[in-house]
Design a protein around this motif. Structure first.
Motif, PDB file in Angstrom:
ATOM      1  N   ARG A   1      -2.873   2.193  -7.297  1.00  0.00           N
ATOM      2  CA  ARG A   1      -2.205   1.512  -6.183  1.00  0.00           C
ATOM      3  C   ARG A   1      -0.692   1.591  -6.304  1.00  0.00           C
ATOM      4  O   ARG A   1       0.023   1.450  -5.313  1.00  0.00           O
ATOM      5  CB  ARG A   1      -2.631   0.041  -6.130  1.00  0.00           C
ATOM      6  N   GLY A   2      -0.190   1.842  -7.503  1.00  0.00           N
ATOM      7  CA  GLY A   2       1.247   1.947  -7.693  1.00  0.00           C
ATOM      8  C   GLY A   2       1.822   3.299  -7.282  1.00  0.00           C
ATOM      9  O   GLY A   2       3.036   3.479  -7.313  1.00  0.00           O
ATOM     10  N   GLN A   3       0.921   4.237  -6.905  1.00  0.00           N
ATOM     11  CA  GLN A   3       1.376   5.563  -6.498  1.00  0.00           C
ATOM     12  C   GLN A   3       1.706   5.598  -5.005  1.00  0.00           C
ATOM     13  O   GLN A   3       1.326   4.712  -4.243  1.00  0.00           O
ATOM     14  CB  GLN A   3       0.293   6.597  -6.808  1.00  0.00           C
ATOM     15  N   ILE A   4       2.407   6.657  -4.594  1.00  0.00           N
ATOM     16  CA  ILE A   4       2.670   6.877  -3.176  1.00  0.00           C
ATOM     17  C   ILE A   4       1.436   7.521  -2.557  1.00  0.00           C
ATOM     18  O   ILE A   4       0.985   8.571  -3.004  1.00  0.00           O
ATOM     19  CB  ILE A   4       3.899   7.794  -2.976  1.00  0.00           C
ATOM     20  N   TRP A   5       0.901   6.874  -1.525  1.00  0.00           N
ATOM     21  CA  TRP A   5      -0.314   7.361  -0.881  1.00  0.00           C
ATOM     22  C   TRP A   5       0.049   8.148   0.363  1.00  0.00           C
ATOM     23  O   TRP A   5       0.911   7.744   1.145  1.00  0.00           O
ATOM     24  CB  TRP A   5      -1.222   6.185  -0.490  1.00  0.00           C
ATOM     25  N   GLN A   6      -0.653   9.245   0.565  1.00  0.00           N
ATOM     26  CA  GLN A   6      -0.468  10.047   1.778  1.00  0.00           C
ATOM     27  C   GLN A   6      -1.838  10.396   2.368  1.00  0.00           C
ATOM     28  O   GLN A   6      -2.821  10.516   1.659  1.00  0.00           O
ATOM     29  CB  GLN A   6       0.282  11.345   1.464  1.00  0.00           C
ATOM     30  N   GLY A   7      -1.885  10.545   3.690  1.00  0.00           N
ATOM     31  CA  GLY A   7      -3.141  10.878   4.346  1.00  0.00           C
ATOM     32  C   GLY A   7      -3.913   9.640   4.722  1.00  0.00           C
ATOM     33  O   GLY A   7      -3.369   8.534   4.804  1.00  0.00           O
TER      34      GLY A   7
END
Length: 214
Positions: free
Chosen positions: A202-208
Motif C-alpha cells: 500500500r505504500g507504493q505508487i499504484w497505477q491502473g
C-alpha cells in the motif's frame, strides 16, 4: 449492452519482490495464473473424474505456471511456497455478494501487516468474508458441516471460489454458472476482488485499475 457483458477468463502475473519495489531492469514474471471457463459455448459440462468433483462441475480450470488445475484443493507455487491458491466449490448462499466493495471502505485492510499470511486454511478463507455472503446464516450452517466433516474439497457445484495469495497481495475470485431470471440463456461469469494488500504494497505508487473487475 454493458449489463449483458460477462468475464469468462482472467489472468494474474506476479513479479519477484525486487522487481516490484525497485524500478530497474527488464521485469520477468515469477508466477502466472489464468482462471478461465473451458468452453464458453457450453453450459452442460460434466466432471471427467470418477469422484465427480471438479471445479464448476467441470466448466472451470486454473492454469498455475503452466499446470492445469480443475479439481478443488490447495496449491502452492514458488521455491519458498510464496504463492498460495485455494479453490473449492460453493453453493449460492455462500457466494460473495456482488458490488459490496463500497459498503465499508474505512475498515478494509486496516489490520494487515508488512507481509500477508500464507498459512491460511481453506476454512479460514471461507469464514473471512462473513456478512458479505448472499445468505450468511444459511452459509454458516453449511460451513459448520464442512468443518465437522472435513469435506470442503469434496463438494460438487456449479459455482466455485478461488483465493490467490502472495506475501503482498491477495485476490478473491468467484465463478458462477448463472440462470437467466427472464427465462433466457444461461451464462458463465467470473468476478474478482482485490481482497487484501500488505502495508508494504500500500505504500507504493499504484497505477491502473485495482479492485472490482468491471
Amino acid at each position: 449492452r454493458e449489463e449483458s457483458m460477462f468475464v469468462t477468463a482472467m489472468a494474474f502475473t506476479f513479479f519477484r519482490e525486487h522487481q516490484i519495489f525497485h524500478h530497474f531492469g527488464q521485469k520477468q514474471p515469477q508466477h502466472s495464473i489464468i482462471v478461465r471457463v473451458k468452453d464458453t459455448t457450453s453450459f452442460t459440462h460434466e466432471c471427467q473424474y470418477e469422484s465427480g468433483i471438479c471445479l464448476g462441475n467441470g466448466a472451470l480450470e486454473i492454469i498455475l505456471d503452466g499446470k492445469v488445475i480443475d479439481i478443488p484443493g490447495e496449491y502452492k507455487g514458488g521455491i519458498k511456497d510464496n504463492l498460495q491458491v485455494v479453490a473449492y466449490n460453493i453453493f449460492g448462499a455462500c457466494s460473495r455478494r456482488h458490488y459490496d466493495y463500497d459498503e465499508d471502505k474505512t475498515t478494509q485492510d486496516q489490520n494487515h501487516g508488512r507481509r500477508l499470511d500464507l498459512e491460511k486454511t481453506a476454512i479460514d478463507f471461507l469464514l473471512e468474508t462473513g456478512t458479505n455472503r448472499i445468505n450468511p446464516e444459511v452459509c454458516r450452517a453449511w460451513i459448520d458441516n464442512r468443518v465437522q466433516k472435513g469435506d470442503l474439497f469434496q463438494q460438487p457445484g456449479d459455482w466455485s471460489t478461488i483465493h490467490i495469495s502472495t506475501p503482498f497481495v491477495s485476490f478473491h475470485v468467484e465463478y458462477r454458472l448463472n440462470q437467466s431470471e427472464d427465462g433466457g440463456c444461461p451464462f458463465h461469469s467470473i468476478d474478482a476482488w482485490l481482497s487484501h494488500t500488505s502495508s508494504e504494497m500500500r505504500g507504493q505508487i499504484w497505477q491502473g485499475i485495482s479492485g472490482e473487475t468491471r
